[in-house]
Motif scaffolding. Structure first.
Motif, PDB file in Angstrom:
ATOM      1  N   ARG A 183       6.320  -3.490  -8.114  1.00 25.58           N
ATOM      2  CA  ARG A 183       5.690  -3.722  -6.816  1.00 25.58           C
ATOM      3  C   ARG A 183       6.004  -5.135  -6.338  1.00 25.58           C
ATOM      4  O   ARG A 183       5.878  -6.099  -7.088  1.00 25.58           O
ATOM      5  N   ILE A 184       6.402  -5.248  -5.074  1.00 28.07           N
ATOM      6  CA  ILE A 184       6.757  -6.541  -4.500  1.00 28.07           C
ATOM      7  C   ILE A 184       5.544  -7.195  -3.849  1.00 28.07           C
ATOM      8  O   ILE A 184       5.394  -8.416  -3.863  1.00 28.07           O
ATOM      9  N   HIS A 185       4.686  -6.382  -3.239  1.00 34.90           N
ATOM     10  CA  HIS A 185       3.493  -6.919  -2.589  1.00 34.90           C
ATOM     11  C   HIS A 185       2.374  -5.880  -2.653  1.00 34.90           C
ATOM     12  O   HIS A 185       2.575  -4.765  -3.135  1.00 34.90           O
ATOM     13  N   SER A 186       1.204  -6.250  -2.172  1.00 32.42           N
ATOM     14  CA  SER A 186       0.057  -5.349  -2.172  1.00 32.42           C
ATOM     15  C   SER A 186      -0.594  -5.363  -0.789  1.00 32.42           C
ATOM     16  O   SER A 186      -1.438  -6.211  -0.493  1.00 32.42           O
ATOM     17  N   HIS A 187      -0.138  -4.455   0.063  1.00 27.90           N
ATOM     18  CA  HIS A 187      -0.680  -4.304   1.402  1.00 27.90           C
ATOM     19  C   HIS A 187      -1.428  -2.976   1.505  1.00 27.90           C
ATOM     20  O   HIS A 187      -1.419  -2.172   0.562  1.00 27.90           O
ATOM     21  N   THR A 188      -2.060  -2.741   2.627  1.00 23.56           N
ATOM     22  CA  THR A 188      -2.647  -1.437   2.920  1.00 23.56           C
ATOM     23  C   THR A 188      -1.769  -0.753   3.957  1.00 23.56           C
ATOM     24  O   THR A 188      -1.443  -1.344   5.000  1.00 23.56           O
ATOM     25  N   ALA A 189      -1.346   0.467   3.657  1.00 30.70           N
ATOM     26  CA  ALA A 189      -0.539   1.265   4.584  1.00 30.70           C
ATOM     27  C   ALA A 189      -1.327   2.510   4.956  1.00 30.70           C
ATOM     28  O   ALA A 189      -1.984   3.122   4.105  1.00 30.70           O
ATOM     29  N   THR A 190      -1.274   2.866   6.222  1.00 31.07           N
ATOM     30  CA  THR A 190      -2.069   3.999   6.672  1.00 31.07           C
ATOM     31  C   THR A 190      -1.294   4.815   7.690  1.00 31.07           C
ATOM     32  O   THR A 190      -0.388   4.313   8.363  1.00 31.07           O
ATOM     33  N   ALA A 191      -1.625   6.107   7.771  1.00 28.97           N
ATOM     34  CA  ALA A 191      -0.909   7.028   8.653  1.00 28.97           C
ATOM     35  C   ALA A 191      -1.896   7.895   9.413  1.00 28.97           C
ATOM     36  O   ALA A 191      -2.965   8.243   8.892  1.00 28.97           O
ATOM     37  N   ARG A 192      -1.537   8.252  10.627  1.00 28.69           N
ATOM     38  CA  ARG A 192      -2.276   9.255  11.395  1.00 28.69           C
ATOM     39  C   ARG A 192      -1.272  10.291  11.884  1.00 28.69           C
ATOM     40  O   ARG A 192      -0.244   9.941  12.465  1.00 28.69           O
ATOM     41  N   TYR A 193      -1.590  11.540  11.644  1.00 31.62           N
ATOM     42  CA  TYR A 193      -0.733  12.634  12.074  1.00 31.62           C
ATOM     43  C   TYR A 193      -1.288  13.219  13.362  1.00 31.62           C
ATOM     44  O   TYR A 193      -2.494  13.480  13.465  1.00 31.62           O
ATOM     45  N   LEU A 194      -0.431  13.380  14.341  1.00 30.79           N
ATOM     46  CA  LEU A 194      -0.829  13.883  15.647  1.00 30.79           C
ATOM     47  C   LEU A 194      -0.725  15.405  15.619  1.00 30.79           C
ATOM     48  O   LEU A 194       0.366  15.954  15.410  1.00 30.79           O
ATOM     49  N   LEU A 236       9.272  13.870  -3.548  1.00 31.90           N
ATOM     50  CA  LEU A 236       8.528  12.801  -2.906  1.00 31.90           C
ATOM     51  C   LEU A 236       7.480  13.406  -1.974  1.00 31.90           C
ATOM     52  O   LEU A 236       7.684  14.476  -1.405  1.00 31.90           O
ATOM     53  N   ALA A 237       6.378  12.713  -1.801  1.00 31.77           N
ATOM     54  CA  ALA A 237       5.401  13.118  -0.801  1.00 31.77           C
ATOM     55  C   ALA A 237       6.004  12.949   0.587  1.00 31.77           C
ATOM     56  O   ALA A 237       6.954  12.176   0.782  1.00 31.77           O
ATOM     57  N   GLY A 238       5.465  13.674   1.565  1.00 30.54           N
ATOM     58  CA  GLY A 238       5.998  13.603   2.916  1.00 30.54           C
ATOM     59  C   GLY A 238       5.830  12.256   3.573  1.00 30.54           C
ATOM     60  O   GLY A 238       6.497  11.955   4.572  1.00 30.54           O
ATOM     61  N   ASP A 239       4.932  11.428   3.045  1.00 34.89           N
ATOM     62  CA  ASP A 239       4.717  10.087   3.617  1.00 34.89           C
ATOM     63  C   ASP A 239       5.162   9.003   2.635  1.00 34.89           C
ATOM     64  O   ASP A 239       4.510   7.973   2.490  1.00 34.89           O
ATOM     65  N   ALA A 240       6.299   9.222   2.001  1.00 29.50           N
ATOM     66  CA  ALA A 240       6.783   8.276   0.990  1.00 29.50           C
ATOM     67  C   ALA A 240       7.005   6.878   1.559  1.00 29.50           C
ATOM     68  O   ALA A 240       6.975   5.894   0.813  1.00 29.50           O
ATOM     69  N   GLN A 241       7.207   6.779   2.890  1.00 31.10           N
ATOM     70  CA  GLN A 241       7.385   5.450   3.496  1.00 31.10           C
ATOM     71  C   GLN A 241       6.180   4.563   3.259  1.00 31.10           C
ATOM     72  O   GLN A 241       6.296   3.340   3.196  1.00 31.10           O
ATOM     73  N   LEU A 242       4.988   5.181   3.121  1.00 35.94           N
ATOM     74  CA  LEU A 242       3.781   4.379   2.925  1.00 35.94           C
ATOM     75  C   LEU A 242       3.840   3.581   1.628  1.00 35.94           C
ATOM     76  O   LEU A 242       3.284   2.484   1.536  1.00 35.94           O
ATOM     77  N   VAL A 243       4.514   4.125   0.620  1.00 39.21           N
ATOM     78  CA  VAL A 243       4.629   3.410  -0.652  1.00 39.21           C
ATOM     79  C   VAL A 243       5.436   2.127  -0.462  1.00 39.21           C
ATOM     80  O   VAL A 243       5.103   1.075  -1.025  1.00 39.21           O
ATOM     81  N   GLN A 244       6.476   2.211   0.358  1.00 36.44           N
ATOM     82  CA  GLN A 244       7.262   1.006   0.622  1.00 36.44           C
ATOM     83  C   GLN A 244       6.456   0.002   1.436  1.00 36.44           C
ATOM     84  O   GLN A 244       6.501  -1.207   1.178  1.00 36.44           O
TER      85      GLN A 244
END
Length: 413
Positions: free
Chosen positions: A313-324, A281-289
């Motif tokens: 797929r249950i829905h279609s949202h936009t998920a985004t991440a910022r790494y500090l 899995l990619a390190g940001d697999a939570q974004l897929v959920q």
């Protein structure tokens, strides 16, 4: 009746807890086997069962799993870390459990072998060459043409990976890799690669299904430390289809397609060029959920224990991440704002990896990340605004090391 257990070889700070929590939701008892369980803070925090064992020793692992079978019904064995995924496959084969093909995983984890197999299959990849010493590196770089990327043939998390833009940087990083500062898990071999320039994309795959494609950007060069990602990427239908087709070509070439894969691309003048295929899995697999409602860790575990998965797929949202990412080496004086950021509506998760008084020594890889923020919304612009607002609430202070101490500390060139 014996309690059903899921055996996890080692863990990761990004996805280790995801697997543990998914296993628990599926009614399984997670047990982590690790050479050093203390390196995963979630094990102690969640009071999870962990056993100290040499995870580089297959016989020791077989012995430990055999011992556990006297108490538990072992439903499956896996690893969230690609370095141990082939070993997990070997254990599955030994205990007659569903698992990945260990030979395919091992070939994939050797980046030079991976390159060879992809090239033979006609998959678009950067020009590359294998080097064992400084002379090889210099001649390979001259043939490919600067700038080039130097990376260990076997490694994870961008450790030891650097963009070399001139001969001085090339010599400097070669000395770092071969001079005893880089820790090698295998014999030293360096991959010299053409620097493929263009937007970066990552395909999340389960089995032979492309679940989502995200866009990512990095901190400034010369290293490749993620700064942020967004899912789904803004792609035309044709571009999405092109990346999906190349992704499936990679799976066929490498004998993958069982369980998770994530594939890094650069979109160049030639179209999508494969930078790396990772059997995990990619390190940001939570974004897929967050974006699609698909819990990849849970669906992977279902495959592991022989149950039917559901990748719809249950829905279609936009998920985004910022790494500090720390901007300097030194001692972390303080870091705050995490709870305020987490309270922003639309923020899904905030994680801070470091505590005050922690020494910060940047390595030019995934370890430079001191935390992250995930956000999501049905509206793309709204998701990006939520993320930005939350990130602005988090602040920290780092006092540089004294000059004498800084000179004694080793860091990546």
């Amino acid at each position: 009746m014996a309690r059903r257990a899921l055996i996890l070889l080692e863990g990761t700070r990004s996805n280790g807890l995801l697997y543990v929590q998914a296993a628990q939701r599926l009614g399984l008892h997670p047990i982590t086997l690790s050479a050093d369980p203390t390196q995963y803070d979630y094990l102690a925090a969640e009071r999870l069962e962990a056993i100290h064992v040499d995870t580089d020793n297959l016989d020791a692992l077989i012995g430990e799993c055999s011992r556990l079978r006297a108490t538990y019904d072992i439903a499956g064995i896996t690893s969230a870390q690609e370095s141990f995924y082939a070993t997990a496959g070997k254990l599955c084969r030994y205990f007659d459990l569903p698992g990945p093909n260990p030979e395919s995983v091992e070939r994939c984890c050797d980046k030079f072998v991976q390159r060879q197999l992809l090239a033979e299959a006609g998959v678009p990849i950067p020009a590359y060459s294998l080097a064992a010493n400084a002379t090889d590196v210099e001649s390979s770089a001259a043939e490919i043409g600067l700038p080039v990327v130097l990376k260990p043939a076997v490694g994870i998390g961008s450790s030891g990976v650097r963009l070399c833009r001139n001969v001085d940087e090339l010599a400097e990083h070669t000395t770092y890799l071969l001079g005893g500062k880089h820790i090698w898990r295998s014999s030293p071999r360096i991959l010299v690669e053409e620097f493929a320039q263009g937007p970066h994309y990552l395909a999340h795959i389960m089995g032979n299904n492309v679940i989502g494609i995200e866009a990512a950007d990095f901190e400034p060069p010369p290293h490749f430390v993620f700064r942020g990602t967004i899912l789904p990427a803004l792609l035309t239908d044709e571009e999405h289809q092109h990346i999906s087709e190349v992704s499936l070509s990679c799976l066929r070439a490498l004998g993958l397609g069982w369980g998770p894969t994530c594939i890094d691309f650069r979109w160049t003048k030639r179209g999508p060029v494969v930078i790396e295929v990772n059997p995990r899995l990619a390190g940001d697999a939570q974004l897929v959920q967050l974006a699609h409602g698909v819990d990849l860790a849970a669906e992977h575990i279902k495959l592991i224990i022989g149950e039917e998965w559901d990748l719809r797929r249950i829905h279609s949202h936009t998920a985004t991440a910022r790494y500090l990412v720390a901007d300097r080496d030194g001692t972390l004086d303080w870091i705050d704002g995490g709870s305020r950021a987490a309270a922003v509506p639309g923020v899904a998760e905030v994680k801070l990896y470091v505590e005050p008084k922690t020494p910060i020594i940047r390595k030019g890889d995934y370890r430079d990340c001191i935390g992250y923020v995930f956000a999501a919304s049905p509206d793309r612009a709204r998701a990006e605004a939520i993320l930005q607002r939350a990130v602005e609430l988090i602040n920290w202070s780092i006092t540089p090391f004294p000059a004498s101490a800084a000179q004694e500390r080793s860091s990546v060139p």
